[in-house]
Design a protein around this motif. Structure first.
Motif, PDB file in Angstrom:
ATOM      1  N   ALA A 151       0.831  -1.195   0.000  1.00  0.00           N
ATOM      2  CA  ALA A 151       0.000   0.000   0.000  1.00  0.00           C
ATOM      3  C   ALA A 151       0.873   1.256   0.000  1.00  0.00           C
ATOM      4  O   ALA A 151       1.893   1.322   0.696  1.00  0.00           O
ATOM      5  N   MET A 152       0.452   2.246  -0.773  1.00  0.00           N
ATOM      6  CA  MET A 152       1.256   3.447  -0.940  1.00  0.00           C
ATOM      7  C   MET A 152       1.531   4.144   0.389  1.00  0.00           C
ATOM      8  O   MET A 152       2.661   4.561   0.664  1.00  0.00           O
ATOM      9  N   GLY A 153       0.519   4.273   1.227  1.00  0.00           N
ATOM     10  CA  GLY A 153       0.700   4.961   2.494  1.00  0.00           C
ATOM     11  C   GLY A 153       1.708   4.270   3.390  1.00  0.00           C
ATOM     12  O   GLY A 153       2.523   4.922   4.055  1.00  0.00           O
ATOM     13  N   LEU A 154       1.658   2.939   3.412  1.00  0.00           N
ATOM     14  CA  LEU A 154       2.589   2.183   4.249  1.00  0.00           C
ATOM     15  C   LEU A 154       4.018   2.354   3.759  1.00  0.00           C
ATOM     16  O   LEU A 154       4.964   2.419   4.558  1.00  0.00           O
ATOM     17  N   ARG A 155       4.202   2.431   2.455  1.00  0.00           N
ATOM     18  CA  ARG A 155       5.542   2.548   1.878  1.00  0.00           C
ATOM     19  C   ARG A 155       6.112   3.962   1.984  1.00  0.00           C
ATOM     20  O   ARG A 155       7.318   4.138   2.152  1.00  0.00           O
ATOM     21  N   VAL A 165       3.839   0.764  13.807  1.00  0.00           N
ATOM     22  CA  VAL A 165       2.926   0.149  12.847  1.00  0.00           C
ATOM     23  C   VAL A 165       2.511  -1.209  13.384  1.00  0.00           C
ATOM     24  O   VAL A 165       3.357  -2.051  13.719  1.00  0.00           O
ATOM     25  N   LEU A 166       1.204  -1.412  13.491  1.00  0.00           N
ATOM     26  CA  LEU A 166       0.665  -2.719  13.859  1.00  0.00           C
ATOM     27  C   LEU A 166       0.021  -3.325  12.628  1.00  0.00           C
ATOM     28  O   LEU A 166      -0.711  -2.643  11.904  1.00  0.00           O
ATOM     29  N   THR A 167       0.278  -4.592  12.373  1.00  0.00           N
ATOM     30  CA  THR A 167      -0.346  -5.272  11.247  1.00  0.00           C
ATOM     31  C   THR A 167      -1.118  -6.486  11.740  1.00  0.00           C
ATOM     32  O   THR A 167      -0.828  -7.016  12.820  1.00  0.00           O
ATOM     33  N   VAL A 168      -2.102  -6.915  10.957  1.00  0.00           N
ATOM     34  CA  VAL A 168      -2.970  -8.007  11.378  1.00  0.00           C
ATOM     35  C   VAL A 168      -2.404  -9.374  11.023  1.00  0.00           C
ATOM     36  O   VAL A 168      -2.961 -10.404  11.418  1.00  0.00           O
ATOM     37  N   PRO A 174       5.291  -4.421   6.681  1.00  0.00           N
ATOM     38  CA  PRO A 174       5.964  -3.649   5.629  1.00  0.00           C
ATOM     39  C   PRO A 174       7.272  -4.293   5.212  1.00  0.00           C
ATOM     40  O   PRO A 174       7.979  -4.873   6.029  1.00  0.00           O
ATOM     41  N   LYS A 175       7.581  -4.185   3.947  1.00  0.00           N
ATOM     42  CA  LYS A 175       8.784  -4.783   3.385  1.00  0.00           C
ATOM     43  C   LYS A 175       9.716  -3.688   2.859  1.00  0.00           C
ATOM     44  O   LYS A 175       9.323  -2.552   2.663  1.00  0.00           O
ATOM     45  N   GLY A 176      10.972  -4.058   2.626  1.00  0.00           N
ATOM     46  CA  GLY A 176      11.908  -3.145   1.990  1.00  0.00           C
ATOM     47  C   GLY A 176      12.928  -2.574   2.950  1.00  0.00           C
ATOM     48  O   GLY A 176      12.776  -2.622   4.165  1.00  0.00           O
ATOM     49  N   ALA A 182      13.198  -3.006  12.357  1.00  0.00           N
ATOM     50  CA  ALA A 182      12.070  -3.919  12.543  1.00  0.00           C
ATOM     51  C   ALA A 182      11.262  -3.605  13.788  1.00  0.00           C
ATOM     52  O   ALA A 182      10.087  -3.975  13.891  1.00  0.00           O
ATOM     53  N   HIS A 183      11.870  -2.914  14.760  1.00  0.00           N
ATOM     54  CA  HIS A 183      11.156  -2.648  16.004  1.00  0.00           C
ATOM     55  C   HIS A 183       9.960  -1.723  15.792  1.00  0.00           C
ATOM     56  O   HIS A 183       9.087  -1.626  16.653  1.00  0.00           O
ATOM     57  N   LYS A 184       9.891  -1.065  14.669  1.00  0.00           N
ATOM     58  CA  LYS A 184       8.821  -0.108  14.429  1.00  0.00           C
ATOM     59  C   LYS A 184       7.522  -0.769  13.989  1.00  0.00           C
ATOM     60  O   LYS A 184       6.477  -0.129  13.949  1.00  0.00           O
ATOM     61  N   ALA A 185       7.557  -2.039  13.608  1.00  0.00           N
ATOM     62  CA  ALA A 185       6.358  -2.735  13.146  1.00  0.00           C
ATOM     63  C   ALA A 185       6.269  -4.109  13.795  1.00  0.00           C
ATOM     64  O   ALA A 185       7.277  -4.784  13.995  1.00  0.00           O
ATOM     65  N   GLU A 186       5.041  -4.520  14.112  1.00  0.00           N
ATOM     66  CA  GLU A 186       4.845  -5.858  14.676  1.00  0.00           C
ATOM     67  C   GLU A 186       3.444  -6.358  14.364  1.00  0.00           C
ATOM     68  O   GLU A 186       2.536  -5.566  14.066  1.00  0.00           O
ATOM     69  N   VAL A 187       3.269  -7.676  14.446  1.00  0.00           N
ATOM     70  CA  VAL A 187       1.978  -8.310  14.180  1.00  0.00           C
ATOM     71  C   VAL A 187       1.177  -8.385  15.471  1.00  0.00           C
ATOM     72  O   VAL A 187       1.677  -8.851  16.500  1.00  0.00           O
ATOM     73  N   VAL A 188      -0.062  -7.920  15.410  1.00  0.00           N
ATOM     74  CA  VAL A 188      -1.015  -8.099  16.507  1.00  0.00           C
ATOM     75  C   VAL A 188      -2.308  -8.619  15.879  1.00  0.00           C
ATOM     76  O   VAL A 188      -3.007  -7.878  15.183  1.00  0.00           O
ATOM     77  N   PHE A 189      -2.608  -9.886  16.090  1.00  0.00           N
ATOM     78  CA  PHE A 189      -3.806 -10.468  15.498  1.00  0.00           C
ATOM     79  C   PHE A 189      -5.063  -9.721  15.958  1.00  0.00           C
ATOM     80  O   PHE A 189      -5.154  -9.273  17.095  1.00  0.00           O
ATOM     81  N   SER A 190      -6.040  -9.605  15.063  1.00  0.00           N
ATOM     82  CA  SER A 190      -7.293  -8.926  15.385  1.00  0.00           C
ATOM     83  C   SER A 190      -8.033  -9.655  16.498  1.00  0.00           C
ATOM     84  O   SER A 190      -7.889 -10.869  16.665  1.00  0.00           O
ATOM     85  N   PRO A 191      -8.836  -8.910  17.272  1.00  0.00           N
ATOM     86  CA  PRO A 191      -9.549  -9.525  18.405  1.00  0.00           C
ATOM     87  C   PRO A 191     -10.888 -10.140  17.998  1.00  0.00           C
ATOM     88  O   PRO A 191     -11.588  -9.614  17.129  1.00  0.00           O
ATOM     89  N   PHE A 192     -11.226 -11.226  18.645  1.00  0.00           N
ATOM     90  CA  PHE A 192     -12.500 -11.901  18.425  1.00  0.00           C
ATOM     91  C   PHE A 192     -13.118 -12.299  19.756  1.00  0.00           C
ATOM     92  O   PHE A 192     -12.399 -12.521  20.743  1.00  0.00           O
ATOM     93  N   ASP A 193     -14.423 -12.398  19.759  1.00  0.00           N
ATOM     94  CA  ASP A 193     -15.116 -12.950  20.919  1.00  0.00           C
ATOM     95  C   ASP A 193     -15.006 -14.466  20.831  1.00  0.00           C
ATOM     96  O   ASP A 193     -15.780 -15.118  20.140  1.00  0.00           O
ATOM     97  N   THR A 194     -14.016 -15.015  21.501  1.00  0.00           N
ATOM     98  CA  THR A 194     -13.736 -16.451  21.377  1.00  0.00           C
ATOM     99  C   THR A 194     -14.694 -17.305  22.209  1.00  0.00           C
ATOM    100  O   THR A 194     -14.564 -18.533  22.221  1.00  0.00           O
TER     101      THR A 194
END
Length: 398
Positions: A151-155, A165-168, A174-176, A182-194
């Protein structure tokens, strides 16, 4: 406290004494279409510690759908909204981004007046409208990315403006070289009512009656907004493919709607051209989604480049087998043998996945048991909220 519909500045800021004990987190919204990101965000807000955080929502449309979706939370209307809002599905151009500058001074002043500590944006148009304002106001910016990593904004914008930056999914990271820190971005899975459950037999019966279908029908469902990335036309092709393979009546149930008129026309035309008018049913938007997913014999996810579809996880929780393309974040959601993955862009491959689920009921039952356990362990609201609160605290501490 809800103050949805008030103009900017109508709600009096909290006292300095009260604010000193809590961080103010601002969640702005562009447009007025409720989607997966809004359900995810609500799951977060309902689990934030109110003793530590003040939640302040800023909808672009004061009395619209988004404002109503978050009606239980404090809201103040966007002070920088222009006369022309963003249209869902419309390409976000450079010109559109530049148009957000008209509201920049008002948004900066708003954030300062409300002593906002963190601005948390959740979609491309909110990133564009609020990212620069956040940094000029001295606030930290959490850029929650739920789209393609290209995505343009992310790049272009996020490396310059985002504090975090949090990603799902890992797919969305983000790549490149510009993202070598790398410390600026990490994966945080979306929340669900489990904790959700569903009576699958009862849910199936409701669909049969709602759509007037025979009892022996094979019910295959696709859920979500019908945009090109989700490949709704390929789903229609799948039903045509299965109609030629199986002796059993097969029905494709399309839950959702096309946000763009052109896609709606193309979808209806494709259903007619393939002769699937009797076998593909446009079911409209139905809620709660997991109860309708539970009534389907299989969930079909033909999407390509989907970061992490919510319907996959909901299906895992209610015991509906998933057949999905090996693309985007689908493999992450179904990791550990929690669904059937097939090659993308192929109705034949999807049909083979459907047949695989039907051919071995014992293995399918084991797959569903793995899927439910995995979903409850990985996608809980509490786990998601804890991860995001840690990020907020780290940003405030510098």
């Amino acid at each position: 406290m809800s103050v949805a519909g008030l103009s900017a500045g109508t709600a009096a800021p909290e006292s300095v004494k009260a604010r000193s004990k809590r961080a103010t987190i601002c969640y702005p919204f562009a447009g007025d279409s409720v989607g997966g990101s809004h359900f995810s965000l609500r799951g977060l807000l309902e689990n934030l510690d109110p003793a530590r955080y003040r939640v302040l929502l800023v909808p672009e449309i004061p009395n619209g759908k988004i404002a109503a979706h978050f009606s239980t939370f404090e809201q103040i209307a966007d002070p920088g909204r222009s006369g022309e809002g963003f249209t869902p599905g419309e390409q976000f151009s450079v010109a559109k981004y530049l148009s957000t500058f008209a509201g920049l001074p008002q948004r900066v002043r708003f954030l300062r007046e409300h002593d906002v500590d963190v601005v948390h944006t959740n979609d491309g148009r909110s990133h564009a409208s609020w990212a620069l304002a956040a940094r000029l106001a001295g606030a930290q910016l959490v850029w929650h990315h739920r789209a393609d990593p290209n995505a343009m904004g992310l790049r272009i914008l996020a490396p310059l403006l985002a504090s975090k930056v949090l990603t799902v999914s890992s797919f969305s990271l983000p790549k490149g070289r510009i993202w070598s820190a790398a410390h600026k971005a990490e994966v945080v899975f979306s929340p669900f009512d489990t904790s959700i459950t569903a009576d699958r037999e009862q849910a199936r019966q409701r669909i049969l009656e709602f759509a007037d279908l025979p009892k022996d029908a094979l019910l295959l469902g696709i859920f979500g907004s019908f945009v090109p990335r989700k490949r709704p036309l390929l789903f229609v092709d799948l039903i045509a493919e299965l109609r030629s393979r199986l002796d059993r009546p097969v029905y494709g149930l399309m839950f959702g709607e096309a946000k763009v008129p052109e896609m709606d026309r193309n979808l209806r035309a494709h259903i007619e051209q393939t002769g699937m008018g009797d076998w593909v049913r446009l079911m409209g938007f139905q809620t709660p989604g997991h109860e309708w997913i539970a009534g389907c014999d299989q969930l079909i996810v033909p999407a390509v480049g989907e970061p992490l579809g919510r319907t996959l996880v909901e299906a895992m929780l209610v015991g509906t087998p998933v057949v999905a393309t090996r693309s985007g974040g689908n493999g992450e959601a179904l990791a550990g043998g929690c669904g059937v993955l097939v090659e993308p862009e192929s109705a034949s491959s999807l049909a083979e996945g459907v047949a695989k689920v039907l051919a071995d009921p014992a293995e399918t039952a084991r797959m569903l048991e793995r899927a439910e356990k995995s979903a409850r362990e990985r996608f809980g609201k509490e786990r998601h909220a804890a991860s995001v609160m840690r990020v907020y605290d780290e940003l405030r501490q510098g």
